[in-house]
Design a protein around this motif. Structure first.
Motif: not given
Length: 510
Positions: A34-35, A85-89, A127-132, A262-265
């Motif tokens: 996600a990051a 966690s994503v934001a920190r990265r 920021l929208l994000c996600g993963s698997d 994937a992510a969208a800003l």
């Protein structure tokens, strides 16, 4: 056209993926995937990425598979605060972090929700994000030397909960409705019943629908299964294409073994100008809609999806266009029936020259859990930038054809328009429903069915109507004659007898 400074725009999108057999495979954690996608979205905005990251005030994440069921095991560990966690990265320290509910409609619904928030002044840069990383999780499940994905991050988290009560209830669970394939199988066969098609003809139609998807997936470097397949390959039962739940062989169901993010800003126009984001990166949400379907067993037409049709119709109306004006489409394709239902309503064919997917679809590109449609949104944004002024539509499905969210995207400037989803939902909720008898006894007729080939004992799942009063019920069966009919014959409309037991309803042929 001059737009209001609070107008929301999508300014960056990003995707990341890896496959177990890639030479450069790194066993990235869900956070890392996600990051990586989030960083790609920052870079995609065309401004100073570090400056944009510091301006992010809200980070919103979809849920991963291991975080989608209460007390689900996380054999490799997980973050206690995924969005932070994503934001920190990426060097962001947002005031607000949100973890959304379960549901494949989530990414598009989040775009609409937070675009509205930006327009109202409740947020500025989102920021929208996600993963698997289910493929990696399974790969290392029994390994002695495992990576550790455990992370502990301090800070606020708005956890919206799992939301499973919207999709799961005791009555359905005790009758074997414990996974998506069997439930969609019931819906698929109900549509077949309405059309009057036999099992072989319907299987052929499913293959013809999805074969063009494989062509798109084969050209997408992020695909989990970048292989072009013929109709025959998709529908021929074999050791590598075994039956999962009727009517689905393996290749016609969403592929959940993926490593994808994937992510969208999103940001306001005034923020985009302040941060130096070039206008050629701005993509506007012209139309949007979010609709919720009736409870599964109460729907008058189990094979239909009127909530999705209403959502597409409303999103196009908000955009002020028709479907013929849309140049690119991505229709959520966990199974054929959600795609078929949009095609049925709007006269689309499997060989529509625009295509019905931008990614390659969930069975082939990959079904990245709750986050698949974030990939579709990323591809839609890219498609509109390649063809300025044209429109792209994303249709995102959640639950068991339970929720549908739609977005219409274009580079053509437009002010934010709120839409009419809430009023439409109120009207929809007032529509008639079918009565359900949970403890069913007596003669009955099969309305739709599936067969669980994934259980140790082949088991039939039936939705039927009692002859006495026409009420609907669920039942299971291991009766040899009925299971044989369900597996290899034409059971729709068959006469059965159902009995209510302490552990659920059981049925057999009359």
């Amino acid at each position: 056209m001059s737009v209001h400074p609070r107008t929301p725009v999508v300014v960056g999108v990003g995707q990341a993926a890896e496959r177990i057999d890639d030479a450069e495979y790194r066993a990235m954690s869900p956070v890392e995937l996600a990051a990586a996608a989030a960083q790609a979205a920052l870079d995609d905005a065309g401004a100073d990425a570090a400056l944009v990251a510091k301006a992010v005030d809200t980070v919103v994440a979809t849920r991963q598979f291991e975080n989608s069921i209460p007390k689900a095991p996380a054999p490799l560990g997980k973050s206690n605060n995924f969005p932070r966690s994503v934001a920190r990265r990426i060097g962001a320290d947002p005031a607000r972090a949100v973890l959304d509910k379960v549901g494949g409609q989530g990414p598009q619904k989040l775009v609409s929700e937070f675009a509205a928030g930006i327009a109202a002044g409740a947020a500025d840069v989102v920021l929208l994000c996600g993963s698997d990383a289910t493929s990696t999780l399974r790969h290392f499940a029994d390994a002695e030397d495992k990576p550790d994905f455990t992370e502990t991050v301090d800070g606020q988290l708005e956890d919206r909960g799992f939301g499973l009560e919207e999709f799961v209830e005791r009555y359905t669970v005790i009758h074997g409705l414990t996974g998506a394939p069997v439930q969609y199988g019931l819906l698929e066969n109900a549509r077949r019943a309405r059309l009057g098609l036999g099992p072989a003809d319907y299987l052929q139609a499913m293959g013809e629908l999805f074969a063009p998807f494989t062509k798109v997936a084969a050209k997408n470097p992020l695909s989990a299964s970048p292989v072009e397949r013929s109709v025959d390959e998709l529908i021929t039962i074999s050791e590598s294409n075994r039956m999962i739940c009727d009517p689905y062989p393996r290749l016609l169901v969403a592929r959940d073994q993926v490593n994808q993010g994937a992510a969208a800003l999103l940001m306001s126009v005034e923020a985009a100008r302040r941060l130096g984001v070039p206008e050629d990166r701005w993509v506007y949400l012209h139309g949007h809609a979010d609709m919720r379907e009736q409870r599964l067993l109460e729907r008058p037409d189990l094979g239909g999806y009127p909530a999705a049709v209403t959502a597409v119709t409303e999103a196009l109306a908000v955009a002020g266009i028709g479907l013929d004006d849309v140049a690119a489409l991505d229709l959520y394709s966990c199974f054929p029936v959600p795609v078929f239902n949009i095609c049925d309503a709007f006269g689309l064919s499997a060989d529509d020259p625009r295509g019905l997917t931008l990614t390659g679809g969930l069975p082939f590109f990959g079904g990245a859990g709750n986050n698949y449609s974030m990939h579709a949104i990323a591809e839609a944004v890219a498609a509109t930038r390649r063809a300025p002024g044209q429109f792209a539509l994303v249709g995102a499905n959640g639950g068991m054809q339970s929720k549908y969210s739609v977005g219409v995207y274009s580079t053509t400037p437009t002010d934010w328009k709120p839409g009419n989803s809430r009023a439409l939902q109120d009207e929809f909720d007032a529509l008639p429903t079918v009565a359900v008898t949970e403890q069913a006894d007596g003669p009955a007729t099969i309305e739709t069915y599936s067969v669980r080939y994934d259980w140790p004992t082949r088991t039939g799942i039936v939705i039927g109507r009692l002859d006495a009063d026409g009420t609907r019920f669920l039942a299971t069966t291991e009766d040899e004659d009925l299971v044989a009919l369900l597996s290899d014959g034409e059971p729709l409309g068959a006469q059965i007898t159902v009995r209510a037991l302490d552990y659920g309803n059981r049925c057999s042929l009359r």
